[in-house]
Structures are given as structure tokens and as C-alpha cells.
Design an enzyme around this catalytic site. Structure first.
Site, PDB file in Angstrom:
ATOM      1  N   HIS A 117      33.906   0.279   3.054  1.00  0.00           N
ATOM      2  CA  HIS A 117      33.349   1.630   3.130  1.00  0.00           C
ATOM      3  C   HIS A 117      33.760   2.394   1.885  1.00  0.00           C
ATOM      4  O   HIS A 117      34.873   2.212   1.393  1.00  0.00           O
ATOM      5  CB  HIS A 117      33.905   2.349   4.367  1.00  0.00           C
ATOM      6  CG  HIS A 117      33.773   3.837   4.279  1.00  0.00           C
ATOM      7  ND1 HIS A 117      32.612   4.491   4.601  1.00  0.00           N
ATOM      8  CD2 HIS A 117      34.637   4.794   3.851  1.00  0.00           C
ATOM      9  CE1 HIS A 117      32.778   5.800   4.390  1.00  0.00           C
ATOM     10  NE2 HIS A 117      34.003   5.998   3.938  1.00  0.00           N
ATOM     11  N   GLU A 128      37.679  12.562   4.398  1.00  0.00           N
ATOM     12  CA  GLU A 128      38.111  11.239   4.857  1.00  0.00           C
ATOM     13  C   GLU A 128      39.565  10.965   4.469  1.00  0.00           C
ATOM     14  O   GLU A 128      40.325  10.400   5.262  1.00  0.00           O
ATOM     15  CB  GLU A 128      37.175  10.165   4.297  1.00  0.00           C
ATOM     16  CG  GLU A 128      35.801  10.233   4.943  1.00  0.00           C
ATOM     17  CD  GLU A 128      34.728   9.378   4.263  1.00  0.00           C
ATOM     18  OE1 GLU A 128      33.594   9.374   4.766  1.00  0.00           O
ATOM     19  OE2 GLU A 128      35.023   8.717   3.254  1.00  0.00           O
TER      20      GLU A 128
HETATM   21  P1  RTP Z   1      29.910   3.186   4.893  1.00  0.00           P
HETATM   22  O1  RTP Z   1      29.959   4.603   5.476  1.00  0.00           O
HETATM   23  O2  RTP Z   1      30.506   2.163   5.810  1.00  0.00           O
HETATM   24  O3  RTP Z   1      30.382   3.110   3.483  1.00  0.00           O
HETATM   25  O4  RTP Z   1      28.390   2.811   4.805  1.00  0.00           O
HETATM   26  P2  RTP Z   1      27.242   3.653   4.158  1.00  0.00           P
HETATM   27  O5  RTP Z   1      27.658   5.050   3.820  1.00  0.00           O
HETATM   28  O6  RTP Z   1      26.721   2.815   3.046  1.00  0.00           O
HETATM   29  O7  RTP Z   1      26.197   3.660   5.342  1.00  0.00           O
HETATM   30  P3  RTP Z   1      26.100   4.579   6.644  1.00  0.00           P
HETATM   31  O8  RTP Z   1      24.680   4.908   6.813  1.00  0.00           O
HETATM   32  O9  RTP Z   1      27.119   5.675   6.616  1.00  0.00           O
HETATM   33  O10 RTP Z   1      26.478   3.537   7.781  1.00  0.00           O
HETATM   34  C1  RTP Z   1      27.814   3.261   8.092  1.00  0.00           C
HETATM   35  C2  RTP Z   1      27.941   1.824   8.455  1.00  0.00           C
HETATM   36  O11 RTP Z   1      27.202   1.566   9.648  1.00  0.00           O
HETATM   37  C3  RTP Z   1      26.713   0.235   9.624  1.00  0.00           C
HETATM   38  N1  RTP Z   1      25.258   0.264   9.754  1.00  0.00           N
HETATM   39  N2  RTP Z   1      24.600  -0.550  10.539  1.00  0.00           N
HETATM   40  N3  RTP Z   1      21.012  -0.532  10.860  1.00  0.00           N
HETATM   41  C4  RTP Z   1      22.234  -0.927  11.109  1.00  0.00           C
HETATM   42  O12 RTP Z   1      22.492  -1.793  11.897  1.00  0.00           O
HETATM   43  C5  RTP Z   1      23.308  -0.244  10.400  1.00  0.00           C
HETATM   44  N4  RTP Z   1      23.153   0.742   9.550  1.00  0.00           N
HETATM   45  C6  RTP Z   1      24.402   1.081   9.138  1.00  0.00           C
HETATM   46  C7  RTP Z   1      27.128  -0.369   8.298  1.00  0.00           C
HETATM   47  O13 RTP Z   1      28.367  -1.080   8.511  1.00  0.00           O
HETATM   48  C8  RTP Z   1      27.373   0.847   7.445  1.00  0.00           C
HETATM   49  O14 RTP Z   1      28.263   0.550   6.387  1.00  0.00           O
END
Ligand code: RTP
Length: 150
Positions: A117, A128
Site C-alpha cells: 500500500h 495514515e
Molecule cells: P492501496 O490503498 O492498498 O495502496 O491501494 P490503492 O490506493 O491503489 O487502491 P484502493 O482503491 O484504495 O484499494 C485498496 C485496496 O483494495 C483492494 N482492491 N480490491 N476490485 C477489487 O477487488 C479491488 N479493488 C481494490 C486492493 O488490495 C487495493 O490495493
């Protein structure tokens, strides 16, 4: 003005696959300064607060279960443009959209197992860092290496 900081966390799959050293090494090699790091099993409450903005998403329960599945490595890194550069070093949320050379692009293929993350803005980095670390855990130190980087 104090240097920019970001919050990077190695997720349970990154720990269990033995990628902690390689991920830390990438930030060190780039020239960023490690301010704090711990190895911890987060509580459900902490994870739900960390991901509070995703509470309405269908994948929220599976995200929390994934993040509860083992210890994580929360870290604070400091240096020029570290929030944006850190996100680039991680790659896209979906590893299949991540370029080779990024952490997710090199080590993962599943959005639900994307290794790490990184804060998406300076503002969320501050929130955070305050959520995961006490003020006394944020070190003050100077590195002779950084005199070469900056
Ligand atoms: P992170 O917060 O973990 O760095 O990830 P991010 O900002 O790139 O993405 P975010 O939209 O905040 O999503 C957090 C975490 O949720 C999981 N996720 N699964 N469609 C799905 O199944 C899905 N979308 C997101 C991922 O582990 C993502 O890193």
C-alpha cells in the site's frame, strides 16, 4: 519546511512471499530515507479505519480478511516528491496494469493480492502515519548518503 513523508505498508502476501527486503531495498536505493518501520499484526478495527473510505465497496470484507491474514510492515519514508514517486514505484492498484519495473508489475498478478500500500496524497499520508505510528516512533536522523542525493 519539513521534508515530504509517505506511508508505505507491505501487506500480508508481501511478507509471506519473502519480499520485505526487496521492497525496502528499492526505496533505499532510490535515495529515500527510512523514518520508521514495524512488523505487526494489525487489528480489524485499525484496518477498518485505514480503509474507511472503501467501506461501501463490495470487496471491503474480502480486503479486510486479506489484510488480517498475517503480519504487515508499515513504514514511513521521507524525501523529495515521495508520495507520488512512491505510488509510481508500487505501480497501479491492479497489478495487470502495472509496468514491469514497478513492485506490483514485477511481483503480482491479482488485484486482491497486490503486495503493498502507498498513500495517494500528502494529506492522506499524514493521516495514515498518525494512524499507524506514535509521534515518538518517528525518528530524527541524518544520513551522509543523503548529502549525495540532495
Ligand atoms: P492501496 O490503498 O492498498 O495502496 O491501494 P490503492 O490506493 O491503489 O487502491 P484502493 O482503491 O484504495 O484499494 C485498496 C485496496 O483494495 C483492494 N482492491 N480490491 N476490485 C477489487 O477487488 C479491488 N479493488 C481494490 C486492493 O488490495 C487495493 O490495493
Amino acid at each position: 519546511m519539513s521534508a515530504e513523508r509517505t506511508f508505505i505498508m507491505i501487506k500480508p502476501d508481501g511478507v509471506q512471499r519473502g519480499l520485505v527486503g526487496q521492497i525496502v531495498q528499492r526505496f533505499e536505493q532510490r535515495g529515500y530515507k527510512l523514518v520508521s518501520m514495524k512488523f505487526t499484526q494489525p487489528t480489524k478495527e485499525l484496518l477498518e479505519e485505514h480503509y474507511a473510505d472503501l467501506k461501501q465497496k463490495g470487496f471491503f470484507p474480502s480486503l479486510i480478511a486479506y489484510m488480517l491474514s498475517g503480519p504487515v510492515v508499515p513504514m514511513v519514508w521521507e524525501g523529495k516528491d515521495v508520495v507520488k514517486q512512491g505510488r509510481q514505484m508500487l505501480g497501479q492498484t491492479n497489478p495487470l496494469a502495472s509496468l514491469p519495473g514497478s513492485i506490483r508489475g514485477d511481483f503480482s498478478i491479482d488485484i486482491g493480492r497486490n503486495i503493498c500500500h502507498g498513500s495517494d496524497s500528502v494529506d492522506s499520508a499524514q493521516k495514515e502515519i498518525a494512524l499507524w505510528f506514535k509521534e515518538t516512533e518517528l525518528t530524527q536522523w541524518k544520513s551522509s548518503t543523503h548529502e549525495w542525493v540532495y
